[in-house]
Enzyme design. Structure first.
Site, mmCIF file in Angstrom:
data_model
loop_
_atom_site.group_PDB
_atom_site.id
_atom_site.type_symbol
_atom_site.label_atom_id
_atom_site.label_comp_id
_atom_site.label_asym_id
_atom_site.label_seq_id
_atom_site.Cartn_x
_atom_site.Cartn_y
_atom_site.Cartn_z
ATOM 1 N N ASP A 224 -79.474 38.438 -12.572
ATOM 2 C CA ASP A 224 -80.062 37.481 -11.292
ATOM 3 C C ASP A 224 -80.099 38.413 -10.252
ATOM 4 O OD1 ASP A 224 -80.771 35.476 -9.299
ATOM 5 O OD2 ASP A 224 -79.680 34.032 -10.689
ATOM 6 N N GLY A 249 -80.609 42.535 -10.989
ATOM 7 C CA GLY A 249 -81.946 42.620 -11.704
ATOM 8 C C GLY A 249 -82.941 41.714 -11.253
ATOM 9 N N HIS A 269 -89.700 26.236 -14.936
ATOM 10 C CA HIS A 269 -90.212 25.084 -14.028
ATOM 11 C C HIS A 269 -90.472 25.763 -12.548
ATOM 12 C CE1 HIS A 269 -86.471 23.163 -12.293
ATOM 13 N NE2 HIS A 269 -86.326 24.497 -12.255
ATOM 14 N N GLN A 320 -91.456 22.541 -3.489
ATOM 15 C CA GLN A 320 -90.579 23.542 -3.382
ATOM 16 C C GLN A 320 -90.521 24.975 -4.159
ATOM 17 O OE1 GLN A 320 -86.219 21.940 -4.086
ATOM 18 N NE2 GLN A 320 -86.096 23.190 -2.175
HETATM 19 N N1 SAM Z 1 -80.044 28.966 -14.388
HETATM 20 C C1 SAM Z 1 -79.507 28.399 -13.126
HETATM 21 C C2 SAM Z 1 -79.342 26.816 -13.385
HETATM 22 O O1 SAM Z 1 -79.901 26.383 -14.214
HETATM 23 O O2 SAM Z 1 -78.407 26.213 -12.752
HETATM 24 C C3 SAM Z 1 -80.365 28.543 -11.805
HETATM 25 C C4 SAM Z 1 -81.723 28.050 -11.723
HETATM 26 S S1 SAM Z 1 -82.598 28.528 -10.472
HETATM 27 C C5 SAM Z 1 -83.697 27.214 -10.331
HETATM 28 C C6 SAM Z 1 -83.317 29.945 -10.623
HETATM 29 C C7 SAM Z 1 -82.472 31.102 -10.432
HETATM 30 O O3 SAM Z 1 -83.435 32.426 -11.011
HETATM 31 C C8 SAM Z 1 -81.791 31.556 -9.481
HETATM 32 O O4 SAM Z 1 -80.481 31.688 -9.583
HETATM 33 C C9 SAM Z 1 -82.727 32.541 -8.769
HETATM 34 O O5 SAM Z 1 -81.904 33.663 -8.088
HETATM 35 C C10 SAM Z 1 -83.117 33.377 -10.101
HETATM 36 N N2 SAM Z 1 -84.325 34.294 -9.823
HETATM 37 C C11 SAM Z 1 -85.229 33.727 -9.241
HETATM 38 N N3 SAM Z 1 -86.235 35.054 -9.230
HETATM 39 C C12 SAM Z 1 -85.656 36.111 -10.074
HETATM 40 C C13 SAM Z 1 -86.219 37.323 -10.717
HETATM 41 N N4 SAM Z 1 -87.045 38.028 -10.320
HETATM 42 N N5 SAM Z 1 -85.140 37.870 -11.314
HETATM 43 C C14 SAM Z 1 -84.176 37.395 -11.455
HETATM 44 N N6 SAM Z 1 -83.414 36.296 -11.318
HETATM 45 C C15 SAM Z 1 -84.414 35.259 -10.406
HETATM 46 C C1 ASE Z 2 -85.221 24.624 -8.988
HETATM 47 C C2 ASE Z 2 -84.522 23.395 -9.199
HETATM 48 C C3 ASE Z 2 -84.311 22.534 -8.129
HETATM 49 C C4 ASE Z 2 -85.990 24.825 -7.490
HETATM 50 C C5 ASE Z 2 -85.651 24.220 -6.650
HETATM 51 C C6 ASE Z 2 -84.939 22.834 -6.951
HETATM 52 C C7 ASE Z 2 -83.595 21.504 -8.029
HETATM 53 C C8 ASE Z 2 -83.555 20.869 -6.657
HETATM 54 N N1 ASE Z 2 -84.576 21.838 -5.993
HETATM 55 O O1 ASE Z 2 -85.579 25.534 -9.974
HETATM 56 C C9 ASE Z 2 -82.839 20.980 -9.025
HETATM 57 C C10 ASE Z 2 -83.920 19.519 -9.502
HETATM 58 N N2 ASE Z 2 -83.911 18.463 -8.590
HETATM 59 C C11 ASE Z 2 -84.990 18.182 -8.115
HETATM 60 C C12 ASE Z 2 -85.015 17.113 -7.065
HETATM 61 O O2 ASE Z 2 -86.029 18.919 -8.541
#
Ligand code: SAM
Ligand code: ASE
Length: 366
Positions: A224, A249, A269, A320
């Protein structure tokens, strides 16, 4: 229109439909009142207080303990009882005492491992504000960080992590669901052959933990952004799990280490098709022969007709992020564009919020 004796059956049926009470529409129109009632009761610590108390409490006691007005608290507690989040016990003297329902005690209090407290906080403090601009987002087809928070959305995660506090809140949001449905996601396929696993964008490792607990032979490295890894190490140390490690990274800019399996949970997504293919192509090239990628997402049905949660999440991705929720064939198309062969893509629905798609690279099993 009131029924009159002169009406026959068919005119009565025709009249009943438009004049019928629009229960569903009224429910939707005022649905945010329900969300806000839940958010407020959580934020004021009502459920935590009741959990800590040995006995049901009155509105007077609760309002004093949380420092709220009695009148406001009486109305809030009554509404929570109406929503079946609290039990109301009416005393002989007319006083009402409140206690947590079983689910409120588990999911709405802070300390429970299954707590949704932090998800509720993020919904209340961030998503609710973003959704104020949903109309603009639909009109313009893009997220609304500038209007909602005064920050540029040129770099998506710069905008999402506009403050340390916002980043920590997001990380807490990310982990809470995996305590509830992470096991289903990691066991949707038998992942035991994959020993070296990279969880790309794995945040602070809630899903990684589910992996190491389901598969005693694997190690999981969370890849991450540096500031996420630093915060994960500081605030959420996944200590005690010798099989979880971190790697700082940028998955778009930096090389990906070789692995048997890459997990991409709620990553695709966030991004456009082009960026997804760019990332998946890097994954495909770094993947060991016989290895694979596990995509974890809320899958839409092929005709887009549901599930409603995924349809609403897709709107949330619009306000978002830069991405969308997709159908299984849409994920398969991204995977094949990146080099994976269609014949080696499998889909498993879990029946809960998140589903799993596994694509394997050609080659002898790892
Ligand atoms: N995989 C986790 C989960 O499902 O609970 C977190 C998903 S969150 C929506 C997206 C993750 O991607 C975050 O932790 C964010 O910091 C990481 N991320 C976004 N851009 C990134 C990049 N360019 N390189 C590495 N990680 C990245
Ligand atoms: C993402 C996941 C979420 C980015 C923004 C987000 C969630 C909330 N905000 O990757 C979790 C899923 N819940 C909803 C309401 O989308």
């Amino acid at each position: 229109m009131a029924d009159s004796p002169g009406m026959n059956l068919s005119t009565r049926a025709a009249a009943a439909a438009p004049a019928g009470y629009p229960r569903k529409i009224l429910g939707y129109m005022e649905g945010f009142l329900v969300s806000k009632t839940l958010f407020t009761a959580c934020e004021l610590g009502v459920f935590d207080l009741l959990l800590g108390s040995q006995r049901p409490l009155s509105a007077v006691e609760i309002s004093q303990m949380v420092g709220a007005s009695l009148d406001g608290m009486q109305r809030l507690l009554a509404a929570c009882a109406g929503l079946e989040l609290l039990n109301a016990h009416c005393q002989d003297d007319g006083e009402v005492l409140y206690s947590n329902t079983e689910q409120a005690g588990v999911y709405l209090t802070r300390g429970n491992p299954l707590s949704l407290y932090h998800s509720i906080q993020y919904n209340s403090r961030t998503i609710y504000l973003c959704w104020h601009y949903l109309t603009d987002a639909v009109r313009e087809g893009c997220n609304q960080y500038h209007k909602a928070f005064g920050v540029s959305s040129k770099d998506l995660f710069e905008a999402m992590y506009r403050s340390e506090e916002e980043m920590v809140k997001f990380m807490q949001l990310m982990s809470s669901i995996w305590n509830i449905c992470g096991r289903d996601v990691v066991t949707a396929f038998d992942l035991s052959p994959f020993r070296v696993i990279y969880d790309l964008g794995g945040s602070h490792g809630a899903l990684a933990k589910q992996c190491t607990s389901a598969y005693p032979e694997c190690t999981v490295t969370i890849f991450d952004l540096p500031k996420v890894v630093h915060t994960a190490r500081e605030h959420f140390v996944t200590v005690g799990d010798q099989r979880i490690d971190f790697h700082e990274g940028d998955f778009f800019k930096d090389p990906l280490p070789e692995a048997d399996l890459y997990v991409l949970a709620r990553i695709l997504h966030d991004w456009t098709d082009e960026r997804c293919i760019e990332l998946l192509t890097k994954v495909y090239q770094s993947c060991k022969p016989g290895g694979g990628v596990l995509v974890v997402e809320a899958l839409l049905r092929e005709d887009g007709s549901g599930p409603l949660t995924a349809q609403l999440y897709s709107l949330n991705m619009l306000v978002q992020t830069e991405g969308r929720e997709r159908t299984a064939p849409q994920y398969a198309a991204l995977l094949t564009a990146a080099g994976f062969s269609q014949a080696r893509v499998e889909v498993r629905r879990t029946g809960k919020t998140y589903d799993a798609v596994l694509a394997r690279k050609e080659g002898p099993a790892v």
